[in-house]
Design an enzyme around this catalytic site. Structure first.
Site, PDB file in Angstrom:
ATOM      1  N   SER A   1       0.826  -1.207   0.000  1.00  8.47           N
ATOM      2  CA  SER A   1       0.000   0.000   0.000  1.00  8.47           C
ATOM      3  C   SER A   1       0.857   1.252   0.000  1.00  8.47           C
ATOM      4  CB  SER A   1      -0.865  -0.021   1.265  1.00  8.47           C
ATOM      5  OG  SER A   1      -1.362   1.252   1.556  1.00  8.47           O
TER       6      SER A   1
ATOM      7  N   TYR B   1      -2.406  -0.467  10.281  1.00  8.90           N
ATOM      8  CA  TYR B   1      -2.613  -1.068   8.944  1.00  8.90           C
ATOM      9  C   TYR B   1      -1.373  -0.826   8.080  1.00  8.90           C
ATOM     10  CZ  TYR B   1      -3.698  -1.140   4.024  1.00  8.90           C
ATOM     11  OH  TYR B   1      -3.625  -1.368   2.667  1.00  8.90           O
TER      12      TYR B   1
ATOM     13  N   LYS C   1       1.792  -3.428   6.462  1.00  8.46           N
ATOM     14  CA  LYS C   1       2.284  -3.488   5.077  1.00  8.46           C
ATOM     15  C   LYS C   1       3.790  -3.236   5.042  1.00  8.46           C
ATOM     16  CE  LYS C   1      -1.580  -4.499   3.147  1.00  8.46           C
ATOM     17  NZ  LYS C   1      -1.783  -5.832   2.560  1.00  8.46           N
TER      18      LYS C   1
ATOM     19  N   PHE D   1      -2.376   2.448  -4.566  1.00  4.13           N
ATOM     20  CA  PHE D   1      -2.780   3.741  -4.026  1.00  4.13           C
ATOM     21  C   PHE D   1      -4.233   3.556  -3.579  1.00  4.13           C
ATOM     22  CE2 PHE D   1       0.910   6.496  -4.151  1.00  4.13           C
ATOM     23  CZ  PHE D   1       1.812   5.552  -4.563  1.00  4.13           C
TER      24      PHE D   1
HETATM   25  C1  WQD Z   1      -9.345   8.479   1.671  1.00  3.92           C
HETATM   26  C2  WQD Z   1      -9.557   9.939   2.064  1.00  3.92           C
HETATM   27  C3  WQD Z   1     -10.007  10.246   4.394  1.00  3.92           C
HETATM   28  C4  WQD Z   1     -13.918   8.359   4.522  1.00  3.92           C
HETATM   29  C5  WQD Z   1      -6.583   3.242   2.894  1.00  3.92           C
HETATM   30  C6  WQD Z   1      -5.338   2.413   2.852  1.00  3.92           C
HETATM   31  C7  WQD Z   1      -4.932   2.215   1.424  1.00  3.92           C
HETATM   32  C8  WQD Z   1      -6.044   1.573   0.670  1.00  3.92           C
HETATM   33  C9  WQD Z   1      -7.332   2.393   0.798  1.00  3.92           C
HETATM   34  C10 WQD Z   1      -6.048  -0.834   0.318  1.00  3.92           C
HETATM   35  C11 WQD Z   1      -8.887  10.305   3.383  1.00  3.92           C
HETATM   36  C12 WQD Z   1     -11.185  10.689   3.541  1.00  3.92           C
HETATM   37  C13 WQD Z   1     -12.683   8.830   4.084  1.00  3.92           C
HETATM   38  C14 WQD Z   1     -14.921   9.279   4.902  1.00  3.92           C
HETATM   39  C15 WQD Z   1     -13.443  11.083   4.398  1.00  3.92           C
HETATM   40  N1  WQD Z   1      -6.228   0.258   1.127  1.00  3.92           N
HETATM   41  N2  WQD Z   1     -12.471  10.174   4.025  1.00  3.92           N
HETATM   42  N3  WQD Z   1     -14.639  10.610   4.820  1.00  3.92           N
HETATM   43  O1  WQD Z   1      -7.162   5.869   4.311  1.00  3.92           O
HETATM   44  O2  WQD Z   1      -6.434   6.936   2.095  1.00  3.92           O
HETATM   45  O3  WQD Z   1      -6.289   4.492   2.345  1.00  3.92           O
HETATM   46  O4  WQD Z   1      -7.597   2.576   2.173  1.00  3.92           O
HETATM   47  O5  WQD Z   1      -6.068  -1.018  -0.807  1.00  3.92           O
HETATM   48  O6  WQD Z   1      -3.797   1.405   1.379  1.00  3.92           O
HETATM   49  O7  WQD Z   1      -4.322   3.117   3.533  1.00  3.92           O
HETATM   50  O8  WQD Z   1      -8.520   5.523   2.205  1.00  3.92           O
HETATM   51  O9  WQD Z   1     -10.842   5.894   1.514  1.00  3.92           O
HETATM   52  O10 WQD Z   1     -10.327   5.625   4.001  1.00  3.92           O
HETATM   53  O11 WQD Z   1      -9.662   7.695   2.829  1.00  3.92           O
HETATM   54  O12 WQD Z   1     -13.217  12.303   4.338  1.00  3.92           O
HETATM   55  O13 WQD Z   1     -16.060   8.928   5.325  1.00  3.92           O
HETATM   56  O14 WQD Z   1     -10.941  10.155   2.270  1.00  3.92           O
HETATM   57  O15 WQD Z   1      -9.820  11.155   5.476  1.00  3.92           O
HETATM   58  O16 WQD Z   1      -8.422  11.624   3.305  1.00  3.92           O
HETATM   59  P1  WQD Z   1      -7.079   5.813   2.829  1.00  3.92           P
HETATM   60  P2  WQD Z   1      -9.921   6.136   2.662  1.00  3.92           P
END
Ligand code: WQD
Length: 338
Positions: free
Chosen positions: A125, A150, A154, A179
């Site tokens: 990741s 998490y 990784k 990503f």
């Molecule tokens: C993205 C952005 C949140 C929910 C993780 C893992 C990555 C991948 C995907 C595996 C952030 C914002 C989110 C919400 C929001 N995993 N957000 N409101 O944390 O970037 O990545 O999951 O494939 O490896 O690290 O993903 O979608 O949770 O968040 O504002 O209700 O959206 O703060 O900025 P993340 P995410």
């Protein structure tokens, strides 16, 4: 000799099974413990491809179950997706993440040694980069302090693989740093498994648009970015799946024991830009509010993906609009009770 796809009933795993079948692969075995998915996924894979994938309900943290599988099946290569992947959930329950994500990896690698399986593709990741000073990040960028358990699993997993290939000369490993995988299969018949409490942004968006959540909370509006919300590199799940086929091919000719590839579009997009794109392409208005930052989030991360292009021949096909269209199409499919 079979290809073992762990986590094959999950989001990226099931889309990769579809692409493997589309490319003519048939000797496929999938294992999953259905902690974050449902066995019905395999029916969707069959509906899309016409192929029934052999699958077993296995928890890979159970060493004996792992060994039994390798005794029963002749496994030549492994694509290892099975892992927990929620940043907030990992902060709330770190030991669950360390146990699950690391025990399953170690059990598989021990089986590789015992049963002479020498090809391994690992789902890593972009979160291993932490809050990188250097953007876009390349595979040579220094790895930051993982911001969540998490991300730590990784980071440690990559280290386990780097140490193992040194000790076991025959093993060849490709690490794919995803990503942010989003979107759904173009048929609208497969996508991210429905979850009452989704982990990630896009399922929260589609569930809010479908009225299953009353409001999307945007975590943080005061970051040092163009509109104050976090920047990520959203990549279509089918583009991610395609990269695994190219990585399998590359393993055959790879002249080093281990290699790493970024799987992103190279475009950094803010949370608000994702919301706006979703609203525009689907002609909807989303109810959202900007709230406090979420612990564990990095401000910005997006990929330099030139190495995957040069060595794997990988080039993402889908843009943000298609990601948002397909995500909404999948939500509607779920909403109709499928
Ligand atoms: C993205 C952005 C949140 C929910 C993780 C893992 C990555 C991948 C995907 C595996 C952030 C914002 C989110 C919400 C929001 N995993 N957000 N409101 O944390 O970037 O990545 O999951 O494939 O490896 O690290 O993903 O979608 O949770 O968040 O504002 O209700 O959206 O703060 O900025 P993340 P995410």
């Amino acid at each position: 000799m079979s290809i073992l796809v762990t986590g094959g009933s999950g989001y990226i795993g099931s889309h990769t099974l579809i692409e493997l079948i589309n490319k003519g692969y048939r000797d496929l075995i999938s294992v999953d413990n259905y902690s974050n998915s449902n066995v019905s996924t395999y029916e969707r894979v069959e509906k899309i491809t016409g192929v029934v994938v052999k699958h077993y309900p296995i928890d890979l943290t159970d060493q004996n179950s792992c060994k039994l599988l390798f005794e029963q099946e002749k496994i030549e290569s492994i694509i290892h997706f099975a892992a927990f992947k929620s940043v907030p959930e990992s902060l709330a329950n770190p030991l669950l993440y360390y146990r699950n994500n690391l025990d399953s990896l170690i059990n598989l690698l021990e089986c590789c040694q015992i049963f002479s399986c020498h090809k391994f593709i690992f789902s890593s990741s972009c979160s291993v980069y932490g809050n990188s000073e250097e953007l876009p990040v390349t595979e040579k960028s220094s790895l930051g302090i993982p911001e969540s358990p998490y991300a730590q699993t990784k980071f440690i997993g990559e280290g386990i693989l780097a140490d193992t290939v040194k000790a076991h000369q025959l093993l060849k490993v490709i690490i794919l740093r995803y990503f942010n995988p989003v979107g759904a299969h173009e048929s609208g018949l497969n996508g991210e498994p429905a979850s009452a409490r989704p982990n990630n942004l896009v399922p929260f968006i589609t569930q809010t648009a479908a009225g299953l959540k009353d409001k999307l909370q945007i975590f943080g509006g005061d970051y040092n970015t163009k509109d104050g919300t976090c920047v990520r590199d959203y990549i279509h799940v089918s583009d991610i799946a395609e990269a695994h086929i190219l990585a399998l091919n590359y393993l055959e000719k790879m002249d080093k024991p281990i290699d790493i590839f970024n799987l992103g579009t190279g475009n950094g997009v803010t949370v608000l830009e994702v919301v706006k794109s979703f609203e525009q392409v689907n002609k909807l208005t989303l109810n959202y509010e900007i709230v406090d930052r979420r612990e564990g989030d990095v401000e910005a991360v997006y990929a330099n993906n030139s190495k995957a292009y040069k060595l794997l021949g990988w080039q993402p096909k889908f843009g943000l609009e298609e990601m948002m269209l397909s995500a909404w199409k999948w939500q509607l499919y779920l909403y109709e009770g499928n």
